[in-house]
Design a protein around this motif. Sequence first.
Motif, PDB file in Angstrom:
ATOM      1  N   TRP A 144      -8.785  -0.765  -0.612  1.00  0.00           N
ATOM      2  CA  TRP A 144      -8.046   0.056  -1.571  1.00  0.00           C
ATOM      3  C   TRP A 144      -7.516  -0.804  -2.714  1.00  0.00           C
ATOM      4  O   TRP A 144      -7.221  -0.314  -3.799  1.00  0.00           O
ATOM      5  CB  TRP A 144      -6.872   0.759  -0.881  1.00  0.00           C
ATOM      6  CG  TRP A 144      -5.843  -0.203  -0.340  1.00  0.00           C
ATOM      7  CD1 TRP A 144      -5.874  -0.831   0.873  1.00  0.00           C
ATOM      8  CD2 TRP A 144      -4.670  -0.678  -1.007  1.00  0.00           C
ATOM      9  NE1 TRP A 144      -4.790  -1.676   0.999  1.00  0.00           N
ATOM     10  CE2 TRP A 144      -4.023  -1.596  -0.131  1.00  0.00           C
ATOM     11  CE3 TRP A 144      -4.086  -0.414  -2.247  1.00  0.00           C
ATOM     12  CZ2 TRP A 144      -2.847  -2.242  -0.472  1.00  0.00           C
ATOM     13  CZ3 TRP A 144      -2.905  -1.065  -2.587  1.00  0.00           C
ATOM     14  CH2 TRP A 144      -2.295  -1.961  -1.699  1.00  0.00           C
ATOM     15  N   SER A 145      -7.408  -2.135  -2.466  1.00  0.00           N
ATOM     16  CA  SER A 145      -6.942  -3.065  -3.496  1.00  0.00           C
ATOM     17  C   SER A 145      -7.565  -4.427  -3.249  1.00  0.00           C
ATOM     18  O   SER A 145      -7.034  -5.234  -2.477  1.00  0.00           O
ATOM     19  CB  SER A 145      -5.407  -3.164  -3.485  1.00  0.00           C
ATOM     20  OG  SER A 145      -4.951  -4.073  -4.461  1.00  0.00           O
ATOM     21  N   ALA A 179      -2.234   5.130  -2.803  1.00  0.00           N
ATOM     22  CA  ALA A 179      -3.369   4.262  -2.485  1.00  0.00           C
ATOM     23  C   ALA A 179      -4.387   5.024  -1.640  1.00  0.00           C
ATOM     24  O   ALA A 179      -4.040   5.911  -0.859  1.00  0.00           O
ATOM     25  CB  ALA A 179      -2.885   3.027  -1.736  1.00  0.00           C
ATOM     26  N   ALA A 180      -5.646   4.690  -1.810  1.00  0.00           N
ATOM     27  CA  ALA A 180      -6.711   5.338  -1.051  1.00  0.00           C
ATOM     28  C   ALA A 180      -6.477   5.171   0.445  1.00  0.00           C
ATOM     29  O   ALA A 180      -6.044   4.105   0.909  1.00  0.00           O
ATOM     30  CB  ALA A 180      -8.056   4.755  -1.453  1.00  0.00           C
ATOM     31  N   TYR A 239      -6.652   4.470  -6.399  1.00  0.00           N
ATOM     32  CA  TYR A 239      -5.525   5.371  -6.141  1.00  0.00           C
ATOM     33  C   TYR A 239      -5.903   6.785  -6.544  1.00  0.00           C
ATOM     34  O   TYR A 239      -6.885   7.013  -7.271  1.00  0.00           O
ATOM     35  CB  TYR A 239      -4.297   4.930  -6.960  1.00  0.00           C
ATOM     36  CG  TYR A 239      -3.914   3.483  -6.809  1.00  0.00           C
ATOM     37  CD1 TYR A 239      -3.011   3.073  -5.831  1.00  0.00           C
ATOM     38  CD2 TYR A 239      -4.452   2.509  -7.653  1.00  0.00           C
ATOM     39  CE1 TYR A 239      -2.649   1.747  -5.695  1.00  0.00           C
ATOM     40  CE2 TYR A 239      -4.101   1.174  -7.522  1.00  0.00           C
ATOM     41  CZ  TYR A 239      -3.203   0.792  -6.544  1.00  0.00           C
ATOM     42  OH  TYR A 239      -2.862  -0.522  -6.408  1.00  0.00           O
ATOM     43  N   GLU A 288     -11.029   6.821   2.454  1.00  0.00           N
ATOM     44  CA  GLU A 288     -11.380   6.820   1.030  1.00  0.00           C
ATOM     45  C   GLU A 288     -11.652   5.425   0.477  1.00  0.00           C
ATOM     46  O   GLU A 288     -11.878   5.265  -0.719  1.00  0.00           O
ATOM     47  CB  GLU A 288     -10.255   7.467   0.222  1.00  0.00           C
ATOM     48  CG  GLU A 288     -10.005   8.933   0.584  1.00  0.00           C
ATOM     49  CD  GLU A 288      -8.682   9.445   0.035  1.00  0.00           C
ATOM     50  OE1 GLU A 288      -8.571  10.673  -0.183  1.00  0.00           O
ATOM     51  OE2 GLU A 288      -7.757   8.627  -0.167  1.00  0.00           O
ATOM     52  N   LEU A 289     -11.631   4.402   1.318  1.00  0.00           N
ATOM     53  CA  LEU A 289     -11.859   3.033   0.851  1.00  0.00           C
ATOM     54  C   LEU A 289     -13.242   2.912   0.214  1.00  0.00           C
ATOM     55  O   LEU A 289     -14.209   3.512   0.685  1.00  0.00           O
ATOM     56  CB  LEU A 289     -11.736   2.048   2.011  1.00  0.00           C
ATOM     57  CG  LEU A 289     -10.410   2.034   2.774  1.00  0.00           C
ATOM     58  CD1 LEU A 289     -10.459   1.014   3.896  1.00  0.00           C
ATOM     59  CD2 LEU A 289      -9.241   1.740   1.840  1.00  0.00           C
ATOM     60  N   ARG A 315       0.812  -1.212   0.000  1.00  0.00           N
ATOM     61  CA  ARG A 315       0.000   0.000   0.000  1.00  0.00           C
ATOM     62  C   ARG A 315       0.847   1.265   0.000  1.00  0.00           C
ATOM     63  O   ARG A 315       0.465   2.285  -0.586  1.00  0.00           O
ATOM     64  CB  ARG A 315      -0.917  -0.017   1.241  1.00  0.00           C
ATOM     65  CG  ARG A 315      -1.990   1.057   1.256  1.00  0.00           C
ATOM     66  CD  ARG A 315      -2.893   0.869   2.467  1.00  0.00           C
ATOM     67  NE  ARG A 315      -3.998   1.801   2.482  1.00  0.00           N
ATOM     68  CZ  ARG A 315      -4.930   1.848   3.421  1.00  0.00           C
ATOM     69  NH1 ARG A 315      -4.882   0.974   4.427  1.00  0.00           N
ATOM     70  NH2 ARG A 315      -5.909   2.732   3.362  1.00  0.00           N
TER      71      ARG A 315
END
Length: 298
Positions: free
Chosen positions: A168-169, A140-141, A122, A145-146, A69
Motif C-alpha cells: 500500500w506504500s 490506505a489500501a 489510497y 487492494e494491495l 497505515r
Amino acid sequence: MYLYLSILILLCLFFCLFFHFRKNHIIRKVCAMSRENKQCTLDSLIRPAGFCYQRDQDTFSSTLDAWQRSFGYRALYDRIASIGQMVFQCEPVYFNYDHKTWLIELWKGQYGINTGAEIGVYHADSVISPEQRSRALFRAASDEELLPMKMELWKGDKKLFCLSARHWSLTGFRMGIFSCPECLRLRASITFPCCEMMDAFVQALLDLGYNRSELDFCMQTVSLELVTPKSSQPCRRRRLRCAFAQWKNRIFCRLFPRITRTFDTTLDRLLYLYYYLARAFRRTISILKKRCYPRRQS
C-alpha cells in the motif's frame, strides 16, 4: 579560586577519559557482533517505527503493517511536511474506479538525513468531487487492494536503489545522502488488477499533462518516470521554510558520517549511534517515523 579551577580541570579530565573508554567499549561491542545479530538488533529498534532495513541495498523501507497505515492520507500532510524536515516533490494522481475516488501518489526528495522516494495507494469511501480532494481523508489500501509496485530512484547517473513489492506504500530511503528533489529521478511501475482500473489511472495522468509517449505499458502494468511533476508543489508556497529545512538536512548529512566515522556501513553506524548517542539515534529514525501525521483519525 585555584582550588575550584583545579577541581574543574579534574572533572573535565574525568569526563574526557570516561567518554573515551566508553566510546572504545562500544566500538569493540559493535565489531564483535555477528552480521545476523546486527541485523536483528537494528530491526528490533526500527520496526516499531514502521520500517525495516534491507542490507543488500543499504535501504530502509516501510513494513506492510506499519502504524502509519491507520492514518491514511490528507493533502495537509504534504503541506506541513517541511516542518518535519521533509522536502520533496510529489505527484498525486486522483481517479474514480469502483464507486470510489482513488489516489496513487509518488514522492521523491529529502527526508531528514535520508534521500528517498515513495509510492502510496489510497482511496476515499466514495466518489468525491475535485473540490473536496484537498480536504478529504483517503484510507490506505486494504490487504485485498494491495498493488504490485516497483520503483527505482536515481540521482544523476547513480541508481540509489530498486525495490518491488505488493504494497500500500512502497518506500525507500538511503541514509546519509543529501539531495535536492529536482536532482532525483523516480521510475515507477504499477500493476493493476484489471484494465478498467488501469485505464482510469492512465486517463488521470493524461489529464495532469502527461503524454502517452511518456508512459510504458505491459499487459496491466503502467510505468512512468517522475522528474518534473505536473502537479502544483506544496514547497513552492513555503520556499523559506523548505530552504531552512534543507539547510538543516545538509548539516546533519555532514555530521552523521563524521560522528560515526569509525565505521563505513549504515548498519554499523546506526548501532554505534544507538549505543553511544541514543538521543541522536532516535532523532535520526524519528524523521522517517514522523511523516507529519497531526492526529489519529477515527
